[in-house]
Design a protein around this motif. Structure first.
Motif, short mmCIF file in Angstrom:
data_model
loop_
_atom_site.label_atom_id
_atom_site.label_comp_id
_atom_site.label_asym_id
_atom_site.label_seq_id
_atom_site.Cartn_x
_atom_site.Cartn_y
_atom_site.Cartn_z
N GLU A 100 73.15 26.97 32.71
CA GLU A 100 71.84 26.82 32.08
C GLU A 100 70.93 26.07 33.03
O GLU A 100 71.37 25.08 33.64
N THR A 138 83.01 26.32 30.81
CA THR A 138 83.83 26.55 29.61
C THR A 138 84.97 27.51 29.95
O THR A 138 86.00 27.52 29.29
N LEU A 198 73.96 35.30 22.95
CA LEU A 198 73.07 34.14 22.77
C LEU A 198 71.69 34.59 22.33
O LEU A 198 71.07 34.00 21.44
N LYS A 253 71.78 35.62 18.75
CA LYS A 253 71.86 34.48 17.84
C LYS A 253 70.47 33.89 17.62
O LYS A 253 70.09 33.55 16.49
N GLN A 307 71.42 24.19 9.42
CA GLN A 307 72.39 23.08 9.44
C GLN A 307 73.60 23.43 8.56
O GLN A 307 74.75 23.25 8.97
N GLY A 357 75.63 26.36 9.98
CA GLY A 357 76.23 25.97 11.25
C GLY A 357 77.55 25.24 11.10
O GLY A 357 78.36 25.20 12.03
N GLY A 392 78.65 28.27 13.74
CA GLY A 392 78.31 27.22 14.71
C GLY A 392 76.81 26.95 14.70
O GLY A 392 76.00 27.86 14.55
N ARG A 393 76.44 25.69 14.88
CA ARG A 393 75.02 25.30 14.78
C ARG A 393 74.23 25.60 16.07
O ARG A 393 73.02 25.75 16.04
N LYS A 394 74.95 25.71 17.22
CA LYS A 394 74.22 25.88 18.49
C LYS A 394 73.50 27.22 18.57
O LYS A 394 73.99 28.22 18.04
N PHE A 395 72.36 27.22 19.22
CA PHE A 395 71.55 28.45 19.41
C PHE A 395 71.05 29.04 18.09
O PHE A 395 70.82 30.24 17.98
N ASN A 398 68.30 27.44 16.78
CA ASN A 398 66.98 26.81 16.67
C ASN A 398 65.91 27.88 16.63
O ASN A 398 65.52 28.45 17.65
#
Ligand code: UDX
Length: 429
Positions: free
Chosen positions: A160, A172, A217, A220, A243, A246, A252-255, A257
Motif C-alpha cells: 500500500e 501477509t 478490495l 468491498k 461496525q 464487520g 471483517g471491518r477493514k475496507f 469505509n
C-alpha cells in the motif's frame, strides 16, 4: 545473491531497500538520471514513509544499495526484478511499452552474461503476459532459453502506498509463480527469513492472484458504498452498519469505509485490466463491471448532495479539502477529487482547493482555473460549501467549519459533534 531492480517507483524502491536492508547487494536500474542521482546521494526520489531513512542507511552506511542508468550492471547480479509501471492503454487493455522495453533491455545484457540468471516480474501484469510477452522478448534478445539459462518468476507485491516499505518487510504472504522449480527455489531463498506463508504457483496463477486481491478490495469498497448510498436514502448511518457487520470474521471491518470511492495507481487500473482480460478470454464480468460503475459515480454524489442543499452551483464557490487519493501520500492518480472538481467547474462553480502534500502533483492534472490555497482555513474562506475528500488529520479540526455547509466524503468529522457547529452532511450517513 546479488540483486538488480529495474524501475524505481513505489514497488521497485520498496523491494530494493527491503532487500538491501536485509544485507543483499542491490543495484537500482532506472532510465531517469535525476532519480538515479538522488538515490546515490542517499535520498528518496519519491515521498514514501520511511523510505528516505532506509535509502540513506543502505547507501551511505551499509553500502548495500546503489543506482545506475546502465542496464549492463544487471550482468553482475543473479536476480533481476522487473518493477516498471504498467498502464491502461488509451484504447483499453494494457500498455506494455515499458515492460516490453525492460524485457528487451534485460535480454540484451543477458546475451553476454555467462551463468544462470533469474528474471522476476513484480510489475502487475494481466494473466498470461509473462508467458506470452515477457518470456518471448527475453529469449529473443538474449538468445537464451527460459528454464535452461534463464529462470523466470512472477513475484507480485501487495504493498500500500504510504506503507510500502513496511508492507515489503511484513507481508501477509509471499507469492512466487515459477516457470520451473529452479526459478522458484532461487526467488524463495530471498524470503527465507520471512515467517509467512510462501505460495508457489504457476506463472499465470501468480498474475491472477494479484488481480484478484485488488479486485476483491475494490469490490468491498464499492459494496460498502452501495449499501452506504441506500443507507443515506433511508436516514441510516452506514458506519453503524459497517461496525456491526464487520464483527463477523467472514466479513471483517477493514475496507468497509464508505465514502467518495477508491482512487490511486492500483485499484482502478487493475480492476479495469481484469475486466479487459476477462473480456478477451470470452467472459463478461458483470460484478466487476458494477464495482467499477459504482466507483465511477460515487464522487459525483458529493456534487448532487451540494446541489440539494445550496441549489444550482452556477456562480457558487466550493472549497475542496484533499486532493490526494488517500492521506499520507502526494499521489493524485485517479483521485476522486479530480472527478468532483471537474463536475463542479462544469456546473459553473468556482473551486478553492487545498491539500497538505499533493498540491504540486495536482497542478499537473487539475484544471488551471481552480484556486490553490495555503491552508484549509484559507480554502474555506468566503465559500458556499466545503467538501472533504481526503482524510488528512488537519481536516479533523472542527473549529474550521463553524457555521459552514460541510459535505464529508471520508467520515473525517464525527457527525454528531459536527452537526452541533455546522450544517453537516455525510456522503453515506
Ligand atoms: C492498494 C491495495 O491496498 C494494495 O494491496 C495493492 O498492492 C495496491 O493497491 P493503495 O493504492 O496504496 O493500495 O491504496 P489503499 O490504501 O488500498 O486505498 C485505495 C483507495 O481506496 C483510496 O482512495 C482509499 O481512500 C479508498 N478506500 C480504502 C476506501 O474508499 N474505503 C476503504 O475502506 C479503504
Amino acid at each position: 545473491m546479488r540483486i538488480s531492480v529495474v524501475g524505481n517507483g513505489y514497488v521497485g524502491l520498496a523491494t530494493a531497500v527491503g532487500l538491501a536492508g536485509n544485507g543483499y547487494q542491490v543495484v537500482c536500474i532506472d532510465n531517469n538520471p535525476a532519480k538515479v542521482d538522488l538515490i546515490n546521494q542517499g535520498k528518496a526520489p519519491i515521498y514514501e514513509n520511511g523510505l528516505d531513512d532506509l535509502i540513506t542507511s543502505c547507501v551511505n552506511k551499509h553500502k548495500t544499495l546503489r543506482a545506475s542508468t546502465d542496464y549492463k550492471d544487471i550482468a553482475d547480479t543473479d536476480i533481476t526484478f522487473i518493477c516498471v509501471g504498467t498502464y491502461s492503454s488509451s484504447c483499453g487493455g494494457t500498455d506494455f511499452t515499458q515492460i516490453a522495453q525492460a524485457a528487451e533491455d534485460i535480454g540484451v545484457v543477458l546475451a553476454k552474461k555467462n551463468g544462470y540468471h533469474v528474471v522476476a516480474v513484480k510489475s502487475t501484469v494481466a494473466p498470461g503476459t509473462t508467458e506470452q510477452v515477457i518470456i518471448p522478448l527475453l529469449e529473443k534478445a538474449s538468445g537464451k532459453k527460459a528454464g535452461v539459462d534463464i529462470g523466470i518468476a512472477v513475484n507480485p507485491e501487495f504493498l500500500e502506498e504510504g506503507k510500502a516499505v513496511d508492507c515489503f518487510l511484513n507481508p501477509t504472504r509471499i507469492v512466487i509463480g515459477e516457470y520451473d522449480k529452479k526459478s522458484g527455489d532461487t526467488v524463495e531463498i530471498l524470503y527465507r527469513d520471512f515467517s509467512v506463508p510462501i505460495i508457489r504457483t504457476s506463472i499465470a496463477t501468480a498474475e491472477m492472484i494479484k488481480y484478484a486481491s485488488n479486485a476483491f478490495l475494490a469490490a468491498k469498497i464499492s459494496f460498502a458504498n452501495e449499501i452506504g448510498n441506500i443507507c443515506k436514502k433511508m436516514g441510516i448511518d452506514f458506519y453503524d452498519v459497517a461496525q456491526a457487520i464487520g464483527y463477523d470474521p467472514r466479513i471483517g471491518r477493514k475496507f468497509l469505509n464508505a465514502g467518495a470511492g477508491f482512487g490511486g495507481s492500483c485499484l482502478p487500473k487493475d480492476l479495469e485490466m481484469l475486466i479487459d482480460s476477462a473480456g478477451k478470454a470470452g467472459y463478461e464480468p458483470r460484478l466487476l463491471g458494477s464495482v467499477r460503475d459504482v466507483n465511477r459515480d460515487q464522487p459525483l454524489l458529493m456534487v448532487a448532495i451540494a446541489e440539494g442543499i445550496i441549489g444550482g452551483l452556477q456562480g457558487k464557490t466550493i472549497a475542496v479539502l484533499g486532493l490526494a487519493f488517500k492521506p499520507h501520500t502526494d499521489d493524485v492518480r485517479d483521485t476522486p477529487s479530480l472527478r468532483v472538481i471537474a463536475s463542479l467547474l462544469e456546473k459553473g462553480a468556482s473551486v478553492r482547493a487545498y491539500d497538505p502534500m499533493a498540491m504540486d502533483n495536482a497542478r499537473e492534472v487539475l484544471p488551471q482555473s481552480i484556486t490553490y490555497c495555503g491552508n484549509a482555513a484559507q480554502a474555506i474562506e468566503d465559500t458556499d460549501c466545503v467538501m472533504i475528500l481526503t482524510e488528512w488529520d488537519e481536516f479533523k479540526r472542527e473549529s474550521l467549519y463553524n457555521g459552514r455547509v460541510v459535505i464529508d466524503g471520508r467520515r473525517v468529522l464525527d457527525p454528531a459533534r459536527a452537526r452541533a457547529i455546522c450544517d453537516y452532511h455525510g456522503i453515506c450517513w
